[in-house]
Structures are given as structure tokens and as C-alpha cells.
Motif scaffolding. Structure first.
Motif, PDB file in Angstrom:
ATOM      1  N   ASP A 276     -16.705  43.140  61.508  1.00 41.59           N
ATOM      2  CA  ASP A 276     -17.372  42.311  60.500  1.00 41.59           C
ATOM      3  C   ASP A 276     -17.176  40.829  60.777  1.00 41.59           C
ATOM      4  O   ASP A 276     -17.637  39.986  60.006  1.00 41.59           O
ATOM      5  CB  ASP A 276     -16.798  42.601  59.096  1.00 41.59           C
ATOM      6  CG  ASP A 276     -17.206  43.961  58.611  1.00 41.59           C
ATOM      7  OD1 ASP A 276     -18.032  44.585  59.274  1.00 41.59           O
ATOM      8  OD2 ASP A 276     -16.675  44.394  57.567  1.00 41.59           O
ATOM      9  N   ASN A 277     -16.444  40.537  61.840  1.00 42.42           N
ATOM     10  CA  ASN A 277     -16.150  39.156  62.207  1.00 42.42           C
ATOM     11  C   ASN A 277     -15.318  38.458  61.130  1.00 42.42           C
ATOM     12  O   ASN A 277     -15.460  37.263  60.909  1.00 42.42           O
ATOM     13  CB  ASN A 277     -17.448  38.381  62.462  1.00 42.42           C
ATOM     14  CG  ASN A 277     -17.220  37.229  63.417  1.00 42.42           C
ATOM     15  OD1 ASN A 277     -16.220  37.228  64.149  1.00 42.42           O
ATOM     16  ND2 ASN A 277     -18.095  36.256  63.392  1.00 42.42           N
TER      17      ASN A 277
ATOM     18  N   HIS B  16     -26.693  49.727  61.467  1.00 39.59           N
ATOM     19  CA  HIS B  16     -27.605  48.596  61.627  1.00 39.59           C
ATOM     20  C   HIS B  16     -29.003  49.088  61.989  1.00 39.59           C
ATOM     21  O   HIS B  16     -30.011  48.684  61.407  1.00 39.59           O
ATOM     22  CB  HIS B  16     -27.045  47.707  62.740  1.00 39.59           C
ATOM     23  CG  HIS B  16     -27.754  46.409  62.904  1.00 39.59           C
ATOM     24  ND1 HIS B  16     -28.360  46.050  64.066  1.00 39.59           N
ATOM     25  CD2 HIS B  16     -27.973  45.400  62.045  1.00 39.59           C
ATOM     26  CE1 HIS B  16     -28.914  44.859  63.918  1.00 39.59           C
ATOM     27  NE2 HIS B  16     -28.692  44.445  62.716  1.00 39.59           N
TER      28      HIS B  16
ATOM     29  N   LEU C  38     -39.733  44.357  82.652  1.00 39.69           N
ATOM     30  CA  LEU C  38     -39.701  43.990  81.240  1.00 39.69           C
ATOM     31  C   LEU C  38     -40.366  45.053  80.388  1.00 39.69           C
ATOM     32  O   LEU C  38     -39.882  45.435  79.340  1.00 39.69           O
ATOM     33  CB  LEU C  38     -40.406  42.642  81.026  1.00 39.69           C
ATOM     34  CG  LEU C  38     -39.575  41.417  81.397  1.00 39.69           C
ATOM     35  CD1 LEU C  38     -40.457  40.180  81.377  1.00 39.69           C
ATOM     36  CD2 LEU C  38     -38.424  41.244  80.435  1.00 39.69           C
TER      37      LEU C  38
ATOM     38  N   GLY D 111     -35.120  37.686  56.856  1.00 37.91           N
ATOM     39  CA  GLY D 111     -33.977  38.581  56.737  1.00 37.91           C
ATOM     40  C   GLY D 111     -32.727  37.953  57.328  1.00 37.91           C
ATOM     41  O   GLY D 111     -31.846  38.655  57.800  1.00 37.91           O
ATOM     42  N   PHE D 112     -32.648  36.634  57.359  1.00 39.59           N
ATOM     43  CA  PHE D 112     -31.503  35.936  57.934  1.00 39.59           C
ATOM     44  C   PHE D 112     -31.480  34.548  57.294  1.00 39.59           C
ATOM     45  O   PHE D 112     -32.442  34.153  56.640  1.00 39.59           O
ATOM     46  CB  PHE D 112     -31.663  35.823  59.451  1.00 39.59           C
ATOM     47  CG  PHE D 112     -32.996  35.292  59.871  1.00 39.59           C
ATOM     48  CD1 PHE D 112     -33.218  33.929  59.970  1.00 39.59           C
ATOM     49  CD2 PHE D 112     -34.049  36.156  60.140  1.00 39.59           C
ATOM     50  CE1 PHE D 112     -34.447  33.436  60.336  1.00 39.59           C
ATOM     51  CE2 PHE D 112     -35.282  35.668  60.506  1.00 39.59           C
ATOM     52  CZ  PHE D 112     -35.483  34.300  60.603  1.00 39.59           C
TER      53      PHE D 112
ATOM     54  N   ARG E 206     -28.965  23.987  64.066  1.00 40.18           N
ATOM     55  CA  ARG E 206     -29.063  25.191  64.894  1.00 40.18           C
ATOM     56  C   ARG E 206     -29.447  26.390  64.029  1.00 40.18           C
ATOM     57  O   ARG E 206     -28.841  26.624  62.995  1.00 40.18           O
ATOM     58  CB  ARG E 206     -27.725  25.477  65.579  1.00 40.18           C
ATOM     59  CG  ARG E 206     -27.407  24.504  66.710  1.00 40.18           C
ATOM     60  CD  ARG E 206     -25.965  24.636  67.124  1.00 40.18           C
ATOM     61  NE  ARG E 206     -25.612  25.996  67.494  1.00 40.18           N
ATOM     62  CZ  ARG E 206     -25.802  26.524  68.692  1.00 40.18           C
ATOM     63  NH1 ARG E 206     -26.321  25.795  69.640  1.00 40.18           N
ATOM     64  NH2 ARG E 206     -25.477  27.767  68.951  1.00 40.18           N
TER      65      ARG E 206
ATOM     66  N   PRO F 162     -29.689  29.979  65.113  1.00 39.98           N
ATOM     67  CA  PRO F 162     -29.625  30.963  66.201  1.00 39.98           C
ATOM     68  C   PRO F 162     -30.405  32.247  65.925  1.00 39.98           C
ATOM     69  O   PRO F 162     -31.043  32.797  66.829  1.00 39.98           O
ATOM     70  CB  PRO F 162     -28.127  31.237  66.359  1.00 39.98           C
ATOM     71  CG  PRO F 162     -27.463  30.643  65.170  1.00 39.98           C
ATOM     72  CD  PRO F 162     -28.361  29.586  64.631  1.00 39.98           C
ATOM     73  N   GLU F 163     -30.368  32.717  64.656  1.00 38.70           N
ATOM     74  CA  GLU F 163     -31.083  33.975  64.363  1.00 38.70           C
ATOM     75  C   GLU F 163     -32.584  33.788  64.527  1.00 38.70           C
ATOM     76  O   GLU F 163     -33.281  34.637  65.081  1.00 38.70           O
ATOM     77  CB  GLU F 163     -30.786  34.452  62.933  1.00 38.70           C
ATOM     78  CG  GLU F 163     -29.332  34.810  62.677  1.00 38.70           C
ATOM     79  CD  GLU F 163     -28.541  33.619  62.166  1.00 38.70           C
ATOM     80  OE1 GLU F 163     -29.032  32.470  62.271  1.00 38.70           O
ATOM     81  OE2 GLU F 163     -27.422  33.827  61.672  1.00 38.70           O
TER      82      GLU F 163
ATOM     83  N   ALA G 220     -33.403  33.333  68.234  1.00 35.84           N
ATOM     84  CA  ALA G 220     -33.277  34.598  68.967  1.00 35.84           C
ATOM     85  C   ALA G 220     -34.529  35.442  68.794  1.00 35.84           C
ATOM     86  O   ALA G 220     -34.987  36.103  69.723  1.00 35.84           O
ATOM     87  CB  ALA G 220     -32.051  35.364  68.484  1.00 35.84           C
TER      88      ALA G 220
ATOM     89  N   ARG H  48     -37.327  34.124  70.918  1.00 37.67           N
ATOM     90  CA  ARG H  48     -37.121  34.253  72.364  1.00 37.67           C
ATOM     91  C   ARG H  48     -37.463  35.642  72.873  1.00 37.67           C
ATOM     92  O   ARG H  48     -37.251  35.935  74.038  1.00 37.67           O
ATOM     93  CB  ARG H  48     -35.663  33.939  72.710  1.00 37.67           C
ATOM     94  CG  ARG H  48     -35.341  32.456  72.737  1.00 37.67           C
ATOM     95  CD  ARG H  48     -34.011  32.218  73.420  1.00 37.67           C
ATOM     96  NE  ARG H  48     -32.907  32.684  72.619  1.00 37.67           N
ATOM     97  CZ  ARG H  48     -32.122  31.884  71.875  1.00 37.67           C
ATOM     98  NH1 ARG H  48     -32.329  30.597  71.874  1.00 37.67           N
ATOM     99  NH2 ARG H  48     -31.137  32.383  71.168  1.00 37.67           N
TER     100      ARG H  48
ATOM    101  N   ASP I 286     -31.538  26.785  70.372  1.00 38.80           N
ATOM    102  CA  ASP I 286     -31.219  27.208  69.007  1.00 38.80           C
ATOM    103  C   ASP I 286     -31.568  26.119  67.998  1.00 38.80           C
ATOM    104  O   ASP I 286     -31.670  26.381  66.808  1.00 38.80           O
ATOM    105  CB  ASP I 286     -29.728  27.532  68.878  1.00 38.80           C
ATOM    106  CG  ASP I 286     -29.403  28.894  69.461  1.00 38.80           C
ATOM    107  OD1 ASP I 286     -30.347  29.612  69.833  1.00 38.80           O
ATOM    108  OD2 ASP I 286     -28.224  29.224  69.545  1.00 38.80           O
TER     109      ASP I 286
END
Lengths: 453, 179
Positions: free
Chosen positions: A10-11, A45, A90, A277-278, A311, A313-314, A317, A320, A411
Motif C-alpha cells: 500500500d506504500n 486491481h 507492439l 479515476g485519479f 507533475r 504522473p497518472e 502515464a 503515453r 509528467d
């Protein structure tokens, strides 16, 4: 121990707890517990994100203790290895990932079926080795554009025509799961109490003795019935209907926005994204924003952006992932604007290489073609192959090139609304824009999808 | 019947990769890769594994081979975004984690399926918490704020839900083994 694993996953574990965990991992049982907890985290998840999963049927035959995999092929000389084009690589990686995703909306597991009776009646173009055998065994099959096949189904009297590119699985003798392709079905009248079903990620078709065609796209499924009747429903069970001879039905695959700012609330809430969702960036306006006609009014003197050099990041990401991106805005100008007025912008940085300075990467929605005061949806679409297109109400009005690598996107991202003064553009004749919606999608939308916004 | 070497390779690779995927993901998470990064890293490993698939010796466990690739990807990732546990492990601990991941690979598919079934069985409040935490990536503080609970309460509930799910998964796997 288990709790320490959970905290770590869970960090939320402290540095001391992590050091203790690292020391514990000299013990095989502790390592097993950590890996199991991590597998549970991953499974949870995936399960919660709707990634339904079907156990590959090969394992049942292979036995439960198989930790090795022995492909059918022998070892080749690495020095002579085939250079797989990146695109093929890919697509394979994507295929590997999507084999699970294809199963979205499908009931979790089918009962173990009796092997189907499959006869390959005709084929054009290459098909996978052991096609009929794998189909009968319920293994996922795929072939590309230019290939097609016709196979017969027993014991029922039926035949299926598949035109590639196609991906499908005969999960039971009376159930075909299709994720891509065009499928023509011909079935004789079924015995009372029996059904034959075709499912797609978007819909299900329960056959009652008929001839019909199903086209499975990435976004939607279309059904056309030539004779007989088909019970058709969306994958979630909604929109159930009986489609008779000559009839058709389809599911709509409305695109899901990564960020959507509806700009229809009041106070600070107006500036927040609704469906991310983030943690999603919120706009900050200076001076405080005004609303009019259920939208946000922005003038050339206003400063309405998400925080600079922030930033995300989510968000980055997701952009990308190599599916392109789309930035769209539903707006109304208070006065007819000059051509090419900047409406909105997604600003990022593309680090070209470690030695060069990072390249600014502004993706801009611009007002073009019709200088009026009606409401329009303008959108900029950037495809993975570097084409940059501008749309107005679903109609393409500009096409150019932007040969940057989206997978190197920074980011640090910033969204901006209508800031001509700060873009060193003349602001004369600009009174303001009412923003009703701003969307950011993590893929290139097509004209139909943009028209539907 | 026609086939091409490319088709054979694709099918071989997919057959090998799909059962290994969860083990690779678990291995990455165990080393401290963040959940939101793990998905991208798993895809990178898949791509690299496919490109090197001609060098894979089918007499050896596929999972062990693919974990070798994952190790390189983890090292690259660690340079850009440090992971939490991996730098703290010595060779022996790393070997234990590798062995545990290889052992687990045989049941990963079943585990994923069982977890999905178990999540369906959760009641609404429990599903709401795990959905916020795992699918939406919200932290416990944000969940506590949204659900008007204390942070500690959210942590305890998460722990209990996970325990319940774990028991459910084990029961389903045991039942599946008996079938």
C-alpha cells in the motif's frame, strides 16, 4: 508479516518496516507470503477495473503444477533471430494485454464445455496452425486482414463465416465469443429449449434459428438479421430487444474521457474534472471565474490554467500509452473571433534525447472556419503516427504533422483556456469565450465520435 | 491449411506469456513498484520478451526467463523513479522472491479468476472502499474524507476486506482443485 506486506504494497510502510521486511525475505515462506499478497493486490486491481479473466483452457489439460511452459517450437539460433518490426512487437504486446481485456463484460467463466465439433469448410489467406483443433478446444484465435474462413458447427446444423481481422473463441459448442471481426452466422431452427449465443465486448446475440451478421469494432457491435430472430442486448444487459428478419441493432460505444470539465457548476467546483479515476488537475482562474449561460466565461485578460510545472504522473502515464490523444472544447464566442484564435491548450514537454534541451509540446485547439457566436465543438486530434487534425463539430478542417514521440511525454502537464495575450497573439477584437465543456481523451477519436460529443 | 512462422511465434508467445503475466506483475509490486507504474512495466516486459522470444530455451521455465527481463526493466525504472524495497534486498532475498514468483506462476490464472468472483461477492460498502483504493488509486486519507470515516477505520476495514477476499480466493482455489 502479512500486515507488513500489505503496508509495503500500500506504500504506507515506514523505512524501518521495509528494512525488517527485506530481512524477513531471506525466509522462503516470507517471500511466498509477499508474492501472494502482491498477486492478490494485482488481481484485485484488475478485477476492480473490470478486466474479466478466463482461465486459458490449455492449463486444464497441462496439469495444475505446470510452472514451465514448453512451446511447440524448438530453440532457434539467437544470432539468426528474425528482426520483428517494432509495430508488430507492439501489436503483440497489446494483443497479450488485450486478450484479457477482450473478455470485458463476459461472465467470468464458462462451465467446462464438451469439445465442439468443428469442420473447416473454406478458407482464404493464412490461418493459425491447428485452427480447427484450437477452435474446437476453446482456445482464443486471431487472424489478420485478408484472411477469412467458413467453419461448420456440430452437432447443430450451422456454419460461421469469419472475415479478418478477427479475434474470437468458441467458448462452448453453443457460444462464440467475438472481440473483433465480421461474423456471418447461419443456423437451422434450434430444438426447443436450446439456444446458440454470440457475445462481444459490447453486446450479446441469442440465436433462435436464423441467419445474421455481426460486425465487431473496437467501439461498438452492429447486428443485421437476414432471417429468423435474434435476441440482442448490450453487454451490461441493457437495451434488450428482439431483432427480426431485415432488422438491425447496434450498441453505441460512447468514448470515455480521461478528463472532463463540464464547467456547469458554481464556485470552485466548476473548475474540477468530473470523471477522472485519479488525482486530476483543477483549473485556477485569476481573477475568479464568472459564469454565464451555464458556462465559464474567459476573457483575454483572464488567466485560467492548471498549475504551471505541476507533475501529473497518472495523467501523463495514460497519455503515453500510444493511442494518441484528443483535446476537445464545447464553446461559444461572445463576439465573432478572428480566424485561428487559440481556444485551449495542453502543454507538455517532450525530452528528445538526454543531450538536447526538452522540446515544448503544445497541443492547441484553435477556432477556425466559421467566425460566429454559435456553440461549436472544436477538437484537436493527434494520432500515434504523428498526424495532427483539427475538427469543428465532427468535420475535419485542418490536417498537419507533429512528429514527436508521445511515449516520451513529460509528467509535467498544463491545461490552458484562451490566453491570447500570454501567447503573444494580438487580443484586439476578442471579447471572450464561454466554455461549456473541455475533454481530454487518451486516444485519437474519429469524426463520428467527435460529432457525438 | 496455411500458417506463417510469425503466426506460430505469436501464438507460442501468447500461450507462454498469459499465464506468466500475473506472476511478473506480482514480482514487480513485491519489489516496491507503484501500482500505477506496474501496468506499464508489465507491458514493457511483454514487449521485450516477445522481441527476445527466439532466444528463449523452451526446456527452461518461461517465468524464470521472463523475470530476467523484468529485472532489467526494474533496474531501468528504478533509475527514473526509485522503487522502495528492491534496493534493500541482498542476493539471497532476491533469489527467494524470484523462487516464490516462479512457484506462484502455476496458479496465477486461477487466482485472478477467483479474485474476480470474490470481489463480486462483496457488499456495497466494502466494494466501495476497495474500488476507491485499487481502481481509482485514492489514498486512505482521501477515502476517509469521502466516506466520513477516520483514517484508521479505513485502514482496518481495508485489512479486513483483504483478509476476507484472501480466504474466499483460497476456498475457491481449493474447490477448483477438488473438481
Amino acid at each position: 508479516m502479512r500486515s507488513r506486506c500489505e503496508d509495503h504494497l500500500d506504500n504506507s510502510a515506514s523505512a524501518t518496516e521495509r528494512r525488517k521486511l527485506a530481512a524477513d525475505l531471506h525466509n522462503a515462506q516470507a517471500a511466498r507470503e509477499l508474492i501472494r499478497a502482491a498477486a492478490d493486490t494485482w488481481s484485485l486491481h484488475q478485477a476492480l477495473r473490470g478486466q474479466a479473466h478466463l482461465k486459458p483452457r490449455t492449463r486444464r489439460a497441462a496439469g495444475r503444477n505446470a510452472t514451465t511452459h514448453a512451446p511447440r517450437r524448438g530453440r532457434r539460433d539467437c544470432r539468426r533471430r528474425r528482426r520483428t518490426p517494432l509495430v508488430l512487437g507492439l501489436s503483440l504486446a497489446a494483443a497479450a494485454a488485450t486478450v484479457l481485456a477482450l473478455l470485458l463484460g463476459v461472465p467470468a467463466r464458462d462451465p467446462a464445455p464438451a469439445p465442439a465439433e468443428v469442420r473447416l469448410l473454406d478458407q482464404r489467406g493464412p490461418l493459425p496452425t491447428g485452427f480447427a483443433r484450437d477452435l474446437a478446444a476453446g482456445r482464443p484465435l486471431a487472424f489478420g486482414a485478408g484472411s477469412s474462413c467458413v467453419f461448420g458447427l456440430g452437432p447443430i446444423d450451422g456454419r460461421v463465416t469469419v472475415t479478418g481481422p478477427a479475434r474470437f473463441t468458441l467458448v462452448a459448442p453453443a457460444r462464440l465469443r467475438c472481440s473483433r471481426g465480421v461474423f456471418g452466422i447461419e443456423l437451422a431452427e434450434l430444438e426447443a429449449g436450446t439456444t446458440w449465443e454470440l457475445t462481444t465486448p459490447h453486446a450479446s446475440c441469442r440465436v433462435l434459428g436464423t441467419r445474421f451478421t455481426v460486425r465487431v469494432g473496437q467501439q461498438a457491435t452492429e447486428l443485421q438479421v437476414a432471417s429468423g430472430r435474434v435476441a440482442f442486448a448490450a453487454a451490461d444487459g441493457s437495451g434488450a430487444q428482439m431483432v427480426g428478419a431485415g432488422g438491425s441493432a447496434s450498441t453505441s460505444g460512447a468514448p470515455q474521457a480521461l478528463l472532463h470539465y463540464p464547467f456547469d457548476a458554481t464556485g470552485a467546483a466548476v473548475l474540477r474534472s468530473r470523471n477522472a479515476g485519479f488525482p486530476a488537475p483543477s483549473f485556477v482562474c485569476d481573477p475568479p471565474p464568472q459564469t454565464r449561460d451555464g458556462g465559464l466565461v474567459v476573457t483575454p485578460d483572464d488567466h485560467c490554467t492548471t498549475p504551471v510545472r505541476q507533475r501529473w504522473p497518472e495523467l501523463a502515464a495514460r497519455l503515453r500509452r500510444g493511442r494518441g490523444l484528443t483535446l476537445a472544447a464545447r464553446i461559444r464566442c461572445l463576439d465573432p473571433p478572428p480566424p485561428n484564435t487559440l481556444v485551449a491548450e495542453l502543454f507538455a514537454i517532450i525530452p528528445d534525447n538526454p543531450d538536447a534541451s526538452p522540446t515544448p509540446f503544445p497541443i492547441q485547439v484553435r477556432y477556425r472556419e466559421t467566425p460566429d457566436t454559435r456553440t461549436h465543438v472544436f477538437a484537436v486530434v493527434w494520432t500515434v503516427d504523428g498526424a495532427l487534425m483539427l475538427y469543428r463539430d465532427g468535420k475535419q478542417i485542418y490536417r498537419g504533422e507533429k512528429p514527436y514521440q508521445l511515449d516520451r511525454l513529460s509528467d509535467e502537464l498544463q491545461l490552458k483556456l484562451f490566453m491570447p495575450r500570454r501567447h503573444h497573439e494580438p487580443a484586439e477584437g476578442l471579447s471572450g469565450i464561454v466554455f461549456h465543456d473541455l475533454w481530454l481523451f487518451d486516444r485519437a477519436l474519429d469524426a463520428d465520435e467527435l460529432a457525438g460529443l | 491449411m496455411q500458417s506463417t512462422p510469425a503466426n506460430d511465434d505469436q501464438q507460442d508467445f501468447l500461450r507462454a506469456w498469459l499465464p506468466a503475466q500475473t506472476a511478473v506483475a506480482a514480482w514487480l509490486l513485491a519489489h516496491g513498484v507503484a501500482r500505477q507504474d506496474a501496468e506499464d512495466l508489465v507491458q514493457e516486459v511483454a514487449l521485450a520478451a516477445h522481441r527476445a522470444f527466439d532466444c528463449y530455451d523452451p526446456r527452461r521455465p518461461f517465468v524464470a526467463w521472463v523475470l530476467g527481463i523484468a529485472r532489467h526493466k526494474l533496474a531501468d525504472h528504478h533509475r527514473a523513479r526509485p522503487v522502495t524495497l528492491w534496493p534493500l534486498l541482498d542476493d539471497e532475498a532476491r533469489a527467494q522472491v524470484d523462487r516464490a514468483a516462479c512457484e506462484l506462476a502455476g496458479e496465477c490464472d486461477d487466482r485472478l479468476w477467483a479474485m474476480q468472483e470474490c470481489v463480486r461477492g462483496l457488499d456495497d460498502p466494502a466494494r466501495s472502499i476497495v474500488h476507491r483504493f485499487y481502481a481509482q488509486g485514492h489514498g486512505v486519507h482521501r477515502i476517509a474524507e469521502a466516506l466520513r470515516m477516520s483514517v484508521n477505520n479505513v485502514k482496518v476495514r481495508l485489512h479486513r476486506i483483504r483478509k476476507r477476499l484472501r480466504r474466499c480466493v483460497e476456498l475457491r482455489l481449493a474447490a477448483e482443485t477438488r473438481r
